[in-house]
Design an enzyme around this catalytic site. Structure first.
Site, PDB file in Angstrom:
ATOM      1  CG  LEU A  96      -1.654  -1.217   1.647  1.00 31.25           C
ATOM      2  CD1 LEU A  96      -2.534  -0.919   2.851  1.00 31.25           C
ATOM      3  CD2 LEU A  96      -2.494  -1.741   0.498  1.00 31.25           C
TER       4      LEU A  96
ATOM      5  CG  ASN B   5      -2.062   8.439  -2.161  1.00 31.77           C
ATOM      6  OD1 ASN B   5      -2.176   7.220  -1.979  1.00 31.77           O
ATOM      7  ND2 ASN B   5      -2.206   8.986  -3.347  1.00 31.77           N
TER       8      ASN B   5
ATOM      9  NE  ARG C  98      -9.388   1.419  -5.567  1.00 32.88           N
ATOM     10  CZ  ARG C  98      -9.036   2.552  -6.139  1.00 32.88           C
ATOM     11  NH1 ARG C  98      -7.821   3.015  -6.007  1.00 32.88           N
ATOM     12  NH2 ARG C  98      -9.900   3.241  -6.855  1.00 32.88           N
TER      13      ARG C  98
ATOM     14  CE  LYS D 166       5.899  -2.417   2.438  1.00 29.08           C
ATOM     15  NZ  LYS D 166       5.814  -1.162   3.213  1.00 29.08           N
ATOM     16  N   PRO D 167       1.489  -2.211   4.821  1.00 26.63           N
ATOM     17  CG  PRO D 167       1.201  -1.389   6.994  1.00 26.63           C
ATOM     18  CD  PRO D 167       1.447  -2.662   6.217  1.00 26.63           C
TER      19      PRO D 167
ATOM     20  CD  GLU E  32       8.217   2.667   3.906  1.00 26.43           C
ATOM     21  OE1 GLU E  32       7.165   2.103   3.527  1.00 26.43           O
ATOM     22  OE2 GLU E  32       9.257   2.702   3.218  1.00 26.43           O
TER      23      GLU E  32
ATOM     24  CD  GLU F 289      -4.951   0.129  -9.911  1.00 23.11           C
ATOM     25  OE1 GLU F 289      -5.249   1.293 -10.184  1.00 23.11           O
ATOM     26  OE2 GLU F 289      -5.408  -0.849 -10.509  1.00 23.11           O
TER      27      GLU F 289
ATOM     28  CB  CYS G  40      -2.902   8.273  -8.230  1.00 21.93           C
ATOM     29  SG  CYS G  40      -4.489   7.482  -7.861  1.00 21.93           S
TER      30      CYS G  40
ATOM     31  CD  GLU H  30     -10.761   6.539  -7.985  1.00 18.66           C
ATOM     32  OE1 GLU H  30     -10.619   7.748  -8.225  1.00 18.66           O
ATOM     33  OE2 GLU H  30      -9.919   5.853  -7.388  1.00 18.66           O
TER      34      GLU H  30
ATOM     35  CG  HIS I 158      -8.599   3.780 -10.142  1.00 16.30           C
ATOM     36  ND1 HIS I 158      -8.603   5.028 -10.722  1.00 16.30           N
ATOM     37  CD2 HIS I 158      -7.509   3.759  -9.331  1.00 16.30           C
ATOM     38  CE1 HIS I 158      -7.558   5.720 -10.272  1.00 16.30           C
ATOM     39  NE2 HIS I 158      -6.879   4.964  -9.449  1.00 16.30           N
TER      40      HIS I 158
END
Ligand code: NAD
Length: 478
Positions: A148, A151, A159, A174-175, A177, A249, A283, A442, A448
């Protein structure tokens, strides 16, 4: 030190600590918020093994029951919405109103994906042979690694996790850091539900550490990544030896085309929102404007006034703001450097144009640059800050040609009252999304996805769900 939370990885429904830790700070004021694990290869290995062990049983669970788990997690998110929004504001610098939208949208997204449980369908194909039956089944891929960005960190959990779990995959997240706290808090909520062991796992860490370990691992069946083009490219290379399936993405450089007959108030409000929402770090938001010459002066005047009126500062102490800080020093330095380079190449600062003097936060002034030209870096590279570069064009054809001449192809927008112009733009703009006379945002039932370097595959809706499945065709002779 004692009142600072140290989070633990969530592996196989158990919280496990790590000796190596990363500090998480508030980008608006540098306050230390928490510590999270810097997971080593062994911890990543454990998480993937737990997800693997759980996957067959999870896939065998009826889809409607899997959906029930998503709904119960959505209810937990709603019940904790104010606290989660506050965390998102403190670790990411997002204004409270937007953080609340993100939390509620995340809960809605989990519920939306749950609705697909009774709608996942295979196909029966016509055979060339007498007495033969051809069935196309949709099956889960297996273990998904979800990596991930910072933002929209909370929404990105859903998602990736919601379509993965609904279709019978298990997942290791894994988010980023930069903004991991919300993800570890999400894991705590998941732990309060009856989700079976190993279906949902979280490992903390950097990209070079845990991120790289996940993407190199042969036990991962899909890497679902959202982040920058550079990292996407490195992940493709890491995935290559195992031919791991990828869903990428990546970044954007969305053009906004403003034609002479546009509703200028509408265009100004929507494009300003694009540069101010999440401090311009989105984005899909408009990052460059092509305005028709006849209305260029009027548009530049209006958007400069609107940008100059932006209220910004530290959202963790002032609730009523339009904009917070940028995510970190590197982000701030990049924006400042891009503006300096643009002005050196002849762009004119109409408003803003400098780092804002607001304490220890990473604040940049809302900025409008006129006189931009196609070869300038500011018209070609992702800015990710509250800066709007504007180029004047003679007509729609020129605007479309400039818009398409980009390494990015995520989103685009056009402002016009002329139906033919809008239809021509939708046909000729080579992007994954085009917004006509509205802001860039969106819908969860859309798709997307970007062309060119903006990514591979996409997210949301039916098509996003199918990214988490593979087909299996059965040829059966009577
Ligand atoms: P980033 O690429 O720096 O990091 C994203 C994630 O990748 C982080 O979790 C990071 O730790 C990890 N990572 C970094 N190097 C890695 C490696 N070698 N192997 C594995 N993982 C690694 O991106 P960011 O700065 O967090 O996010 C901003 C970018 O994300 C922007 O370019 C933005 O356009 C893009 N983005 C795209 C979308 C979309 O839907 N297309 C949505 C949001 C953000």
């Amino acid at each position: 030190m004692s009142d600072i939370t140290t989070y633990q990885n969530y592996i196989d429904n158990t919280f496990v600590g790590s000796d190596s830790l990363i500090e998480v700070r508030n980008p608006a004021n540098a306050e230390l918020l928490a510590r999270i694990p810097e997971s080593d290869d062994a911890q990543v290995e454990r998480a993937i093994a737990a997800a693997r062990a759980a996957q067959k049983g999870w896939a065998a669970t009826p889809a409607i029951e899997r959906a029930g788990h998503l709904r119960r997690i959505a209810a937990k998110v709603r019940a904790n919405a104010p606290r989660l929004a506050q965390i998102i504001t403190r670790e990411g610098g997002k204004v409270p109103a937007l953080a609340e939208v993100e939390v509620n949208f995340t809960a809605d997204y989990l519920d939306y994906m749950a609705e697909w449980a009774r709608r996942l369908e295979g196909e029966v194909l016509t055979s060339d042979r007498a007495g033969e039956h051809i069935f196309l089944l949709r099956k889960p891929l297996g273990v998904v690694a979800g990596i991930l960005p910072w933002n929209f960190p909370f929404f990105l959990i859903a998602r990736k996790m919601a379509p993965a779990l609904l279709t019978g995959n298990t997942i290791v997240i894994k988010p980023s850091e930069e903004t991991p706290i919300n993800c570890f808090e999400f894991a705590r909520l998941v732990a309060e539900t009856d989700l079976p062991r190993g279906v949902f796992n979280v490992v903390g860490g950097t990209g070079a550490g845990a991120g790289s370990a996940l993407t190199r691992h042969a036990g991962v069946d899909l890497i679902s990544f959202t982040g920058s083009v550079g990292t996407g490219s490195r992940i493709m290379a890491a995935a290559a030896p195992n031919i791991t399936k990828l869903n990428l993405e990546l970044g954007g450089k969305a053009p906004a085309i403003v034609l002479a007959d546009a509703d200028l108030e509408l265009a100004v409000n929507a494009i300003k929102a694009s540069r101010v929402i999440n401090s311009g770090q989105v984005c899909n938001c408009a990052e460059r404007v092509y305005v028709e010459r006849e209305v260029a002066d009027a548009f530049i005047d209006k958007i400069a006034s609107a940008m100059a009126a932006t209220r910004y500062g530290d959202p963790s102490v002032e609730a009523d703001l339009d904009m917070g800080p940028l995510i970190n020093q590197a982000g701030l330095d990049k924006v400042a450097q891009m503006v300096r380079t643009a002005t050196g190449q002849g762009a004119r600062v109409i408003t803003g144009g400098a780092v804002a003097d607001k304490g220890r936060g990473f604040h940049y002034q809302p900025t409008v640059l006129a006189g931009c030209t196609a070869e300038m870096e500011i018209m070609r590279k992702e800015i990710f800050g509250p800066v709007l570069p504007i180029q004047i064009v003679d007509d729609l054809d020129e605007a479309i040609a400039l818009a398409n001449d980009s390494e990015y192809g995520l989103t685009s927008s056009v402002y016009t009252r002329n139906l033919s112009a809008a239809l021509k733009a939708s046909r000729e703009l080579d992007f994954g999304e085009t917004y006509i006379n509205r802001e860039n945002f969106e819908a969860m039932q859309g798709f997307h996805a970007g062309t060119r370097k903006s990514g591979i595959g996409g997210a949301d809706g039916k098509h996003g769900l199918y990214e988490y499945t593979h087909t299996h065709v059965i040829y059966a002779q009577e």
